[in-house]
Design a protein around this motif. Structure first.
Motif, PDB file in Angstrom:
ATOM      1  N   TYR A  40       1.073  -1.325  -0.083  1.00  0.00           N
ATOM      2  CA  TYR A  40       0.091   0.036  -0.242  1.00  0.00           C
ATOM      3  C   TYR A  40       0.631   1.279  -0.031  1.00  0.00           C
ATOM      4  CZ  TYR A  40       1.135  -0.056   5.002  1.00  0.00           C
ATOM      5  OH  TYR A  40       1.950   0.017   6.039  1.00  0.00           O
ATOM      6  N   ALA A  41       1.886   1.081   0.733  1.00  0.00           N
ATOM      7  CA  ALA A  41       2.775   2.361   0.485  1.00  0.00           C
ATOM      8  C   ALA A  41       3.620   2.805  -0.696  1.00  0.00           C
ATOM      9  CB  ALA A  41       3.783   2.265   1.868  1.00  0.00           C
ATOM     10  N   GLU A  42       3.741   1.617  -1.745  1.00  0.00           N
ATOM     11  CA  GLU A  42       4.593   2.045  -2.832  1.00  0.00           C
ATOM     12  C   GLU A  42       3.686   2.765  -3.890  1.00  0.00           C
ATOM     13  OE1 GLU A  42       7.526   1.056  -3.308  1.00  0.00           O
ATOM     14  OE2 GLU A  42       7.358   0.325  -1.152  1.00  0.00           O
ATOM     15  N   PRO A  43       4.128   3.321  -4.718  1.00  0.00           N
ATOM     16  CA  PRO A  43       3.428   4.051  -5.917  1.00  0.00           C
ATOM     17  C   PRO A  43       2.751   3.201  -6.846  1.00  0.00           C
ATOM     18  CG  PRO A  43       5.637   4.330  -6.364  1.00  0.00           C
ATOM     19  CD  PRO A  43       5.433   3.551  -4.821  1.00  0.00           C
ATOM     20  N   LEU A  44       1.605   2.939  -6.373  1.00  0.00           N
ATOM     21  CA  LEU A  44       0.812   1.999  -7.212  1.00  0.00           C
ATOM     22  C   LEU A  44      -0.086   2.700  -8.122  1.00  0.00           C
ATOM     23  CD1 LEU A  44       0.021  -0.815  -4.793  1.00  0.00           C
ATOM     24  CD2 LEU A  44       1.602  -0.943  -6.332  1.00  0.00           C
ATOM     25  N   ASP A  45      -0.288   2.345  -9.388  1.00  0.00           N
ATOM     26  CA  ASP A  45      -1.341   3.047 -10.252  1.00  0.00           C
ATOM     27  C   ASP A  45      -2.270   1.915 -10.995  1.00  0.00           C
ATOM     28  OD1 ASP A  45       0.299   1.969 -12.348  1.00  0.00           O
ATOM     29  OD2 ASP A  45       0.911   3.999 -12.903  1.00  0.00           O
ATOM     30  N   VAL A  46      -3.185   2.151 -11.617  1.00  0.00           N
ATOM     31  CA  VAL A  46      -4.276   1.174 -12.302  1.00  0.00           C
ATOM     32  C   VAL A  46      -3.319   0.635 -13.272  1.00  0.00           C
ATOM     33  CG1 VAL A  46      -6.225   1.169 -13.735  1.00  0.00           C
ATOM     34  CG2 VAL A  46      -6.305   2.754 -11.688  1.00  0.00           C
ATOM     35  N   ALA A  47      -2.382   1.210 -14.182  1.00  0.00           N
ATOM     36  CA  ALA A  47      -1.688   0.269 -15.074  1.00  0.00           C
ATOM     37  C   ALA A  47      -0.775  -0.580 -14.356  1.00  0.00           C
ATOM     38  CB  ALA A  47      -0.787   1.365 -15.824  1.00  0.00           C
ATOM     39  N   ALA A  48      -0.139  -0.360 -13.277  1.00  0.00           N
ATOM     40  CA  ALA A  48       0.589  -1.380 -12.638  1.00  0.00           C
ATOM     41  C   ALA A  48      -0.138  -2.622 -12.151  1.00  0.00           C
ATOM     42  CB  ALA A  48       1.404  -0.845 -11.514  1.00  0.00           C
ATOM     43  N   LEU A  49      -1.476  -2.188 -11.531  1.00  0.00           N
ATOM     44  CA  LEU A  49      -2.202  -3.328 -11.078  1.00  0.00           C
ATOM     45  C   LEU A  49      -2.876  -3.821 -12.203  1.00  0.00           C
ATOM     46  CD1 LEU A  49      -3.787  -0.872  -8.304  1.00  0.00           C
ATOM     47  CD2 LEU A  49      -2.352  -2.814  -7.869  1.00  0.00           C
ATOM     48  N   MET A  89      -6.682   3.455  -1.223  1.00  0.00           N
ATOM     49  CA  MET A  89      -6.871   4.741  -0.292  1.00  0.00           C
ATOM     50  C   MET A  89      -7.269   4.372   1.125  1.00  0.00           C
ATOM     51  SD  MET A  89      -5.152   7.119  -1.287  1.00  0.00           S
ATOM     52  CE  MET A  89      -5.617   8.295  -0.170  1.00  0.00           C
ATOM     53  N   THR A  90      -8.243   3.527   0.905  1.00  0.00           N
ATOM     54  CA  THR A  90      -8.936   2.732   2.414  1.00  0.00           C
ATOM     55  C   THR A  90      -7.784   2.084   2.802  1.00  0.00           C
ATOM     56  OG1 THR A  90     -11.093   2.595   1.415  1.00  0.00           O
ATOM     57  CG2 THR A  90     -10.632   1.435   3.393  1.00  0.00           C
ATOM     58  N   ARG A  91      -6.731   1.364   2.339  1.00  0.00           N
ATOM     59  CA  ARG A  91      -5.893   0.671   3.039  1.00  0.00           C
ATOM     60  C   ARG A  91      -4.882   1.572   3.490  1.00  0.00           C
ATOM     61  NH1 ARG A  91      -8.966  -2.463   1.671  1.00  0.00           N
ATOM     62  NH2 ARG A  91      -9.511  -2.154   3.516  1.00  0.00           N
ATOM     63  N   ARG A  92      -4.548   2.744   2.749  1.00  0.00           N
ATOM     64  CA  ARG A  92      -3.446   3.426   3.313  1.00  0.00           C
ATOM     65  C   ARG A  92      -4.002   4.357   4.588  1.00  0.00           C
ATOM     66  NH1 ARG A  92      -1.432   5.994  -2.440  1.00  0.00           N
ATOM     67  NH2 ARG A  92      -0.083   4.132  -2.890  1.00  0.00           N
ATOM     68  N   ILE A  93      -5.553   4.579   4.609  1.00  0.00           N
ATOM     69  CA  ILE A  93      -6.053   5.372   5.712  1.00  0.00           C
ATOM     70  C   ILE A  93      -6.111   4.381   6.770  1.00  0.00           C
ATOM     71  CG2 ILE A  93      -8.327   6.625   6.572  1.00  0.00           C
ATOM     72  CD1 ILE A  93      -6.345   8.255   4.651  1.00  0.00           C
ATOM     73  N   GLU A 146       4.682  12.941   8.620  1.00  0.00           N
ATOM     74  CA  GLU A 146       5.349  11.563   8.550  1.00  0.00           C
ATOM     75  C   GLU A 146       4.575  10.354   8.098  1.00  0.00           C
ATOM     76  OE1 GLU A 146       9.053  12.696  11.630  1.00  0.00           O
ATOM     77  OE2 GLU A 146       7.209  12.209  12.329  1.00  0.00           O
ATOM     78  N   VAL A 147       3.062  10.376   8.987  1.00  0.00           N
ATOM     79  CA  VAL A 147       2.338   9.233   8.759  1.00  0.00           C
ATOM     80  C   VAL A 147       1.822   9.160   6.999  1.00  0.00           C
ATOM     81  CG1 VAL A 147      -0.060   8.448   9.177  1.00  0.00           C
ATOM     82  CG2 VAL A 147       1.715   9.324  11.006  1.00  0.00           C
ATOM     83  N   CYS A 148       1.274  10.659   6.576  1.00  0.00           N
ATOM     84  CA  CYS A 148       1.259  10.682   5.067  1.00  0.00           C
ATOM     85  C   CYS A 148       2.321   9.973   4.384  1.00  0.00           C
ATOM     86  CB  CYS A 148       0.985  12.155   5.050  1.00  0.00           C
ATOM     87  SG  CYS A 148       0.805  12.597   3.226  1.00  0.00           S
ATOM     88  N   LEU A 149       3.439  10.242   4.362  1.00  0.00           N
ATOM     89  CA  LEU A 149       4.557   9.851   3.693  1.00  0.00           C
ATOM     90  C   LEU A 149       4.669   8.151   3.918  1.00  0.00           C
ATOM     91  CD1 LEU A 149       6.967  12.951   3.796  1.00  0.00           C
ATOM     92  CD2 LEU A 149       5.515  12.370   1.847  1.00  0.00           C
ATOM     93  N   ALA A 150       4.520   8.101   5.230  1.00  0.00           N
ATOM     94  CA  ALA A 150       4.971   6.547   5.442  1.00  0.00           C
ATOM     95  C   ALA A 150       3.778   5.698   4.604  1.00  0.00           C
ATOM     96  CB  ALA A 150       4.697   6.315   7.106  1.00  0.00           C
ATOM     97  N   VAL A 151       2.359   6.044   4.671  1.00  0.00           N
ATOM     98  CA  VAL A 151       1.574   5.194   4.046  1.00  0.00           C
ATOM     99  C   VAL A 151       1.599   5.435   2.499  1.00  0.00           C
ATOM    100  CG1 VAL A 151       0.039   5.095   5.954  1.00  0.00           C
ATOM    101  CG2 VAL A 151      -0.282   6.809   4.300  1.00  0.00           C
ATOM    102  N   GLY A 152       2.544   6.069   1.903  1.00  0.00           N
ATOM    103  CA  GLY A 152       2.330   6.222   0.500  1.00  0.00           C
ATOM    104  C   GLY A 152       2.008   7.230  -0.193  1.00  0.00           C
TER     105      GLY A 152
END
Length: 141
Positions: free
Chosen positions: A20-29, A57-61, A77-83
């Motif tokens: 969840y913290a990695e930069p995932l986009d629809v194309a990669a998924l 985003m639900t996972r990240r939240i 810091e939390v914002c950045l830690a969750v991606g």
């Protein structure tokens, strides 16, 4: 939708749960699910009831709530830690799903849930979109 499609969609959803913290986009998924991005998005929504972005985003939240309850990290810091890369977008989405700002959530006490097993706490603290909360609320007489 075939069973094979569901298996591939589950593989992409599991990736979102783990990374969840990695930069995932629809194309990669979609590549993980062996589908085109458009077909993946439509199929994901049909299978799981929400868009891939909304699920991620639900996972990240969810993870952000856990980190904020600890109280040792700032909201940034939390914002950045969750991606998340934008504090403004993170705060807006957090407020939309949780019903209060990340700063307010972090500032209040959370010891009432300390004795609850983690598996139960995860269910009880899962972010709920305002639309879902309104539709689940009993009618007002």
């Amino acid at each position: 939708m075939t069973l094979e499609d569901l298996v591939r969609l589950r593989r992409a959803r599991d990736l979102m749960d783990r990374e969840y913290a990695e930069p995932l986009d629809v194309a990669a998924l979609a590549r993980v699910a062996l589908m085109s991005p458009g077909h993946f998005s439509r199929s994901f929504r049909a299978a799981f009831g929400e868009t891939p972005y909304s699920y991620l985003m639900t996972r990240r939240i969810e993870r952000a709530k856990a980190l904020l309850r600890r109280g040792d990290l700032s909201v940034t810091e939390v914002c950045l830690a969750v991606g998340c890369t934008s504090l403004g977008s993170f705060s807006s989405r957090f407020t939309e799903l949780v019903g209060e700002s990340p700063s307010s959530y972090r500032a209040r006490r959370h010891d009432q849930g300390a004795a609850i097993p983690a598996c139960v706490a995860k269910i009880l603290t899962r972010p709920v979109r305002n639309r879902e909360a309104q539709s689940a609320a009993p009618p007002v007489a």
